[in-house]
Design an enzyme around this catalytic site. Structure first.
Site, PDB file in Angstrom:
ATOM      1  N   ASP A  25      -8.943   5.106 -34.371  1.00  0.00           N
ATOM      2  CA  ASP A  25     -10.242   5.097 -35.053  1.00  0.00           C
ATOM      3  C   ASP A  25     -10.107   4.428 -36.411  1.00  0.00           C
ATOM      4  OD1 ASP A  25     -11.068   6.489 -32.943  1.00  0.00           O
ATOM      5  OD2 ASP A  25     -11.464   8.380 -33.989  1.00  0.00           O
ATOM      6  N   GLU A  27      -7.998   2.056 -37.383  1.00  0.00           N
ATOM      7  CA  GLU A  27      -7.954   0.592 -37.269  1.00  0.00           C
ATOM      8  C   GLU A  27      -9.344   0.029 -36.962  1.00  0.00           C
ATOM      9  OE1 GLU A  27      -4.087  -1.026 -35.172  1.00  0.00           O
ATOM     10  OE2 GLU A  27      -4.613   0.980 -34.451  1.00  0.00           O
ATOM     11  N   PHE A  28     -10.057   0.766 -36.097  1.00  0.00           N
ATOM     12  CA  PHE A  28     -11.399   0.328 -35.733  1.00  0.00           C
ATOM     13  C   PHE A  28     -12.290   0.278 -36.982  1.00  0.00           C
ATOM     14  CE2 PHE A  28     -15.804   1.008 -34.618  1.00  0.00           C
ATOM     15  CZ  PHE A  28     -15.987   0.143 -33.546  1.00  0.00           C
ATOM     16  N   SER A  74     -40.354  10.514  -9.553  1.00  0.00           N
ATOM     17  CA  SER A  74     -39.475  11.675  -9.668  1.00  0.00           C
ATOM     18  C   SER A  74     -38.791  11.884  -8.336  1.00  0.00           C
ATOM     19  CB  SER A  74     -40.276  12.890 -10.094  1.00  0.00           C
ATOM     20  OG  SER A  74     -41.240  13.145  -9.110  1.00  0.00           O
ATOM     21  N   LEU A  75     -37.996  12.908  -8.237  1.00  0.00           N
ATOM     22  CA  LEU A  75     -37.275  13.175  -7.002  1.00  0.00           C
ATOM     23  C   LEU A  75     -37.794  14.467  -6.407  1.00  0.00           C
ATOM     24  CD1 LEU A  75     -33.580  12.554  -8.088  1.00  0.00           C
ATOM     25  CD2 LEU A  75     -34.889  11.195  -6.486  1.00  0.00           C
ATOM     26  N   GLU A 104     -24.452  12.152  -6.555  1.00  0.00           N
ATOM     27  CA  GLU A 104     -24.276  12.029  -8.006  1.00  0.00           C
ATOM     28  C   GLU A 104     -24.635  13.349  -8.654  1.00  0.00           C
ATOM     29  OE1 GLU A 104     -26.822   8.862  -9.330  1.00  0.00           O
ATOM     30  OE2 GLU A 104     -26.047   7.554  -7.762  1.00  0.00           O
ATOM     31  N   LYS A 106     -26.759  15.533 -11.269  1.00  0.00           N
ATOM     32  CA  LYS A 106     -28.103  15.379 -11.825  1.00  0.00           C
ATOM     33  C   LYS A 106     -28.006  15.756 -13.297  1.00  0.00           C
ATOM     34  CE  LYS A 106     -32.935  16.334 -10.813  1.00  0.00           C
ATOM     35  NZ  LYS A 106     -33.398  16.567 -12.156  1.00  0.00           N
ATOM     36  N   ASP A 108     -28.846  16.432 -17.066  1.00  0.00           N
ATOM     37  CA  ASP A 108     -30.020  17.101 -17.601  1.00  0.00           C
ATOM     38  C   ASP A 108     -30.384  16.510 -18.965  1.00  0.00           C
ATOM     39  OD1 ASP A 108     -32.079  18.838 -17.701  1.00  0.00           O
ATOM     40  OD2 ASP A 108     -30.896  20.596 -18.210  1.00  0.00           O
ATOM     41  N   GLU A 164     -29.947   8.214 -17.617  1.00  0.00           N
ATOM     42  CA  GLU A 164     -30.332   9.461 -18.263  1.00  0.00           C
ATOM     43  C   GLU A 164     -29.677   9.519 -19.637  1.00  0.00           C
ATOM     44  OE1 GLU A 164     -32.348  11.215 -16.430  1.00  0.00           O
ATOM     45  OE2 GLU A 164     -32.282  13.313 -17.070  1.00  0.00           O
ATOM     46  N   TYR A 216     -27.955   5.244 -13.568  1.00  0.00           N
ATOM     47  CA  TYR A 216     -27.945   5.643 -12.166  1.00  0.00           C
ATOM     48  C   TYR A 216     -28.795   4.765 -11.249  1.00  0.00           C
ATOM     49  CZ  TYR A 216     -32.011   8.299 -13.867  1.00  0.00           C
ATOM     50  OH  TYR A 216     -33.176   8.668 -14.458  1.00  0.00           O
ATOM     51  N   LYS A 303     -31.024  21.561  -6.722  1.00  0.00           N
ATOM     52  CA  LYS A 303     -30.909  22.127  -8.068  1.00  0.00           C
ATOM     53  C   LYS A 303     -30.120  23.428  -8.038  1.00  0.00           C
ATOM     54  CE  LYS A 303     -34.710  21.423 -10.606  1.00  0.00           C
ATOM     55  NZ  LYS A 303     -35.101  21.013 -11.939  1.00  0.00           N
ATOM     56  N   CYS A 397     -35.255  46.839 -43.765  1.00  0.00           N
ATOM     57  CA  CYS A 397     -34.108  45.935 -43.653  1.00  0.00           C
ATOM     58  C   CYS A 397     -32.839  46.734 -43.357  1.00  0.00           C
ATOM     59  CB  CYS A 397     -33.955  45.150 -44.951  1.00  0.00           C
ATOM     60  SG  CYS A 397     -32.474  44.141 -44.972  1.00  0.00           S
ATOM     61  N   CYS A 400     -30.536  46.464 -46.623  1.00  0.00           N
ATOM     62  CA  CYS A 400     -30.855  46.959 -47.961  1.00  0.00           C
ATOM     63  C   CYS A 400     -32.001  47.965 -47.977  1.00  0.00           C
ATOM     64  CB  CYS A 400     -31.160  45.798 -48.908  1.00  0.00           C
ATOM     65  SG  CYS A 400     -32.762  45.040 -48.573  1.00  0.00           S
ATOM     66  N   CYS A 415     -37.062  40.201 -44.730  1.00  0.00           N
ATOM     67  CA  CYS A 415     -36.776  41.151 -45.797  1.00  0.00           C
ATOM     68  C   CYS A 415     -37.140  40.423 -47.090  1.00  0.00           C
ATOM     69  CB  CYS A 415     -35.300  41.512 -45.789  1.00  0.00           C
ATOM     70  SG  CYS A 415     -34.807  42.317 -47.321  1.00  0.00           S
ATOM     71  N   CYS A 421     -30.801  41.762 -51.598  1.00  0.00           N
ATOM     72  CA  CYS A 421     -30.301  42.047 -50.253  1.00  0.00           C
ATOM     73  C   CYS A 421     -28.981  41.282 -50.047  1.00  0.00           C
ATOM     74  CB  CYS A 421     -31.361  41.629 -49.240  1.00  0.00           C
ATOM     75  SG  CYS A 421     -30.889  41.923 -47.546  1.00  0.00           S
TER      76      CYS A 421
HETATM   77  S1  IVH Z   1     -32.277   8.750  -9.477  1.00  0.00           S
HETATM   78  C1  IVH Z   1     -36.308   7.030  -7.784  1.00  0.00           C
HETATM   79  N1  IVH Z   1     -30.079   9.896 -10.269  1.00  0.00           N
HETATM   80  O1  IVH Z   1     -33.904  13.358 -12.439  1.00  0.00           O
HETATM   81  C2  IVH Z   1     -35.528   8.142  -8.364  1.00  0.00           C
HETATM   82  N2  IVH Z   1     -32.110  10.612 -11.249  1.00  0.00           N
HETATM   83  O2  IVH Z   1     -36.150  14.425 -10.839  1.00  0.00           O
HETATM   84  C3  IVH Z   1     -34.675   7.716  -9.459  1.00  0.00           C
HETATM   85  N3  IVH Z   1     -31.819  12.353 -12.956  1.00  0.00           N
HETATM   86  O3  IVH Z   1     -36.387  11.162 -13.542  1.00  0.00           O
HETATM   87  C4  IVH Z   1     -33.903   8.831 -10.049  1.00  0.00           C
HETATM   88  N4  IVH Z   1     -29.648  12.487 -12.816  1.00  0.00           N
HETATM   89  O4  IVH Z   1     -34.417  11.612 -15.083  1.00  0.00           O
HETATM   90  C5  IVH Z   1     -31.415   9.854 -10.390  1.00  0.00           C
HETATM   91  N5  IVH Z   1     -28.021  10.801 -10.861  1.00  0.00           N
HETATM   92  C6  IVH Z   1     -29.349  10.742 -11.008  1.00  0.00           C
HETATM   93  C7  IVH Z   1     -30.039  11.573 -11.931  1.00  0.00           C
HETATM   94  C8  IVH Z   1     -31.429  11.474 -12.005  1.00  0.00           C
HETATM   95  C9  IVH Z   1     -30.718  12.941 -13.427  1.00  0.00           C
HETATM   96  C10 IVH Z   1     -33.196  12.662 -13.423  1.00  0.00           C
HETATM   97  C11 IVH Z   1     -34.017  11.462 -13.754  1.00  0.00           C
HETATM   98  C12 IVH Z   1     -35.234  11.520 -12.882  1.00  0.00           C
HETATM   99  C13 IVH Z   1     -35.242  12.966 -12.482  1.00  0.00           C
HETATM  100  C14 IVH Z   1     -35.900  13.105 -11.134  1.00  0.00           C
END
Ligand code: IVH
Length: 662
Positions: A25, A27-28, A74-75, A104, A106, A108, A164, A216, A303, A397, A400, A415, A421
């Site tokens: 670090d 040197e960087f 979404s999934l 993969e 998921k 958060d 993500e 992803y 999940k 409290c 005190c 308090c 206190c």
């Molecule tokens: S693929 C078309 N891969 O989960 C779907 N999503 O519930 C593309 N997420 O909005 C999503 N890890 O924010 C994908 N390995 C992963 C993920 C992932 C987290 C989130 C992402 C998405 C949400 C869907």
């Protein structure tokens, strides 16, 4: 300079993406410093890909809304293994049994769409409502694992890539602790912290909160790869960060093994995951399966349930913080949960105790979900011991004995005995010496506690008379001469700390680091701040009614004023040392300016210096005293509206230069 840029970007990649640094670090940092110096000396040669650009600095008032080229779907998700088997059956029915899954984690965090053109990151947009999101490019550019420029040459000219954005648990805990010390509301979990960070207005603030990103998904018009797995391998070579824990599975049983493995091991990861995502690997098969209105038919998320466990509530204790807030804490029979032994759980406030209807000795259900701090989610009343005593929040409290008060609109009880206190006094002195405030070397939180108990320090100003008690201090067991000298030298040196740090160190409610800075730079010294009215305070940028009221209440107390006078008499800084302005001309004399937005050629500070060096003044808020608003890109609409209402001329940076005659 270009060679340094290239080298440093490679080191960043090695460090943040490969996690295999090849230099120290130190040197960087040396090389980075060298580059910064060169850039300062030869600004015209600054390379836009320079790693120095990753420290942020842009302020975007409101974010631009951008429509997604491909909607961000979404999934489908489930908590049940049977649902996964049904999903698998549906796929088999549609495309036969020859296919693979990519499993993969998921992550958060929050999803982000990144657009690259000719190998350069040109845009970062949040998910928003799925069809359009906020453009947060300046903030996302501070994330070191997101490349500004790609490596290799086999990437498409124009593509979008998604991933993500998240915060590592360790950084979350450290930063959240700092927030609590600064009296700011802590975030419940790393995801919220990351989401809050991405939406900050000032990208240099974002740069101070380390975020990371796992990619992803890749979207391109050209067909470059045959499968998701192939594309994941390729994007790594372009410089993107993908998660190392991915698996290609040839059937649902392998997928379930992956799921079980990570259910056990997920707590050992440095970041939070809330499940597993499985995706059909082949692009051709994905296309065949298609989409529903909301999500792809070729992917699903499994999940994990938040982990819960039963244990016994031994008792509830109450912690009094430095601002007097009294927080109940459940003391539990130690129990293993989500990889750690849990002994305590937060009960937040009095409402929570009433809601749960707790009795001493109750069997309670403790949950550790996305939240780092476990919480009690329920009581098993069947197991309640006979004659159990109901737990009720105290009226006085616990430290005190003063009657507690609750302010209108707040859930916490306080308090009010801030001068008498003990934990409040000790907490306040500990805050004063802390790293972010006065940063006093040679003295720590425990010493303050010991000094308070032995009567050496009863208020902040007593620190500055400690040298008179040198002989008594020497008699204390754990202090040698050397450590006493160190401590006294540290205290003496703190007299040089700037006004803003002293102001922050006083520990006024709601006056965190940033607010203290704003106040110091607006008022320049303590006197005008002490006599400022509510209107004068709220006219300062970013100071709202809550902060203003807290300041007024603080300065109304004679004991506080006396402390300030004492500290002043000991030589602490209650005035900001103003930069000496060297005048280059008087073209702007008598004119007041505000600079807002982002400029292509200059930073706001450069423009500010320029205005001041030609005799102009910079105001901190728009009022009728303002003569010109110098506007760049992305200026906030509220500012614009206010200026227009007051008929204030809005000029560009070029027009400003013209006024000066440059
Ligand atoms: S693929 C078309 N891969 O989960 C779907 N999503 O519930 C593309 N997420 O909005 C999503 N890890 O924010 C994908 N390995 C992963 C993920 C992932 C987290 C989130 C992402 C998405 C949400 C869907």
């Amino acid at each position: 300079m270009d060679a340094l840029v290239k080298e440093l970007n490679q080191h960043n990649y090695n460090y943040y993406v490969l996690a295999q640094p090849t230099i120290s670090d130190f040197e960087f940092d040396k090389k980075l410093e060298e580059l910064m110096e060169l850039e300062k000396a030869y600004p015209a040669y600054q390379n836009p890909d320079s790693p120095t650009q990753k420290v942020g600095g842009e302020i975007t008032k409101e974010f631009k809304t951008v429509k997604h080229r491909w909607p961000m779907l979404s999934l489908g998700n489930t908590y049940s293994e049977q649902d996964l088997r049904d999903f698998d059956e549906r796929i088999k029915k549609a495309i036969g049994s020859h296919f693979e899954y990519v499993c993969e984690l998921k992550y958060d965090g929050l999803s982000m769409s990144l657009t690259y053109q000719d190998g350069k990151l040109i845009r970062a947009v949040t998910r928003g409502d799925g069809t359009q999101g906020d453009e947060v490019t300046a903030n996302i550019k501070t994330i070191r694992s997101i490349p500004h420029r790609l490596s290799g040459s086999d990437y498409p000219d124009n593509f979008e890539i998604r991933g993500e954005v998240f915060m590592h648990k360790q950084a979350f805990e450290r930063l959240n602790k700092e927030r609590m010390e600064n009296d700011e509301v802590p975030y419940a979990n790393p995801r919220n912290f990351a989401a809050g960070t991405v939406k900050l207005q000032d990208s240099s603030e974002v740069a101070k909160r380390p975020l990371d990103c796992f990619i992803y998904f890749l979207y391109t018009e050209q067909r470059l790869f045959r499968s998701h797995w192939e594309s994941l391998q390729a994007i790594k070579n372009w410089g993107f960060n993908t998660c190392e824990h991915q698996k290609l599975c040839s059937n649902i049983d392998e997928v379930l093994n992956f799921i079980h493995y990570w259910d056990e091991k997920r707590h050992q990861l440095s970041y939070d995951i809330d499940g597993i995502v499985l995706k059909v690997n082949s692009y051709a098969q994905q296309e065949e399966l298609g989409f529903t209105a909301k999500s792809p038919r070729w992917a699903i998320a499994y999940k994990y349930k938040a982990q819960e466990v039963e244990t016994i509530l031994e008792q509830v204790t109450y912690q009094v913080g430095r601002t007097g807030a009294v927080t109940p804490v459940a003391n539990l029979q130690p129990v293993l949960l989500a990889g750690t032994t849990v002994k305590r759980a937060t009960l937040h406030n009095a409402n929570e105790i009433n809601r749960l209807d707790l009795y001493k000795g109750d069997t309670v259900l403790v949950e550790k979900g996305g939240e780092i701090i476990p919480k009690i989610i329920g009581v098993n009343t069947l197991k309640r011991p006979e004659n159990a005593v109901k737990i009720s929040y105290p009226n006085t409290c616990p430290e005190c004995g003063t009657t507690l008060i609750r302010e209108e609109g707040e859930v916490a009880y306080y308090c009010p005995n801030d001068e008498g206190c003990p934990p409040q006094i000790v907490g306040r002195i500990q805050h004063f010496i802390s790293r972010k405030a006065m940063n006093i070397d040679g003295i720590g939180a425990e010493t303050i506690e010991a000094f308070y108990r032995q009567g050496f320090v009863k208020q902040i100003s007593d620190l500055y008379t400690l040298h008179e008690k040198r002989t008594e201090l020497m008699r204390l067991e754990r202090f040698g001469e050397k450590s006493i000298n160190n401590m006294l030298a540290g205290i003496e040196k703190s007299k040089e700390m700037p006004f803003e740090k002293v102001l922050f160190g006083l520990g006024i409610r709601f006056v965190g680091e940033t607010v203290a800075k704003k106040l110091a730079s607006h008022f320049h010294s303590i006197e005008p701040l002490m006599s400022a009215t509510l209107e004068e305070l709220t006219a300062v940028d970013e100071i709202g009614g809550r902060i203003a009221e807290s300041l007024i209440a603080y300065f109304e107390e004679a004991a506080h004023v006396e402390q300030i006078q004492l500290l002043k008499s000991f030589g602490l800084q209650f005035e900001s040392i103003q930069k000496e302005i060297i005048l280059s001309g008087n073209q702007l004399e008598g004119l007041n300016f505000i600079i807002s937005g982002v400029f292509e050629r200059y930073s706001r500070d450069e423009l500010k210096d320029l205005i001041e060096s030609y005799g102009g003044k910079i105001l901190s808020s728009i009022s009728s005293k303002l003569n010109y608003l110098v506007a760049g890109e992305n200026m906030g609409p509220s500012k614009l509206e206010k200026a227009q209402k007051l008929n204030i001329p809005i000029i560009s940076d070029e027009e400003l230069l013209k006024m000066i005659g440059l």
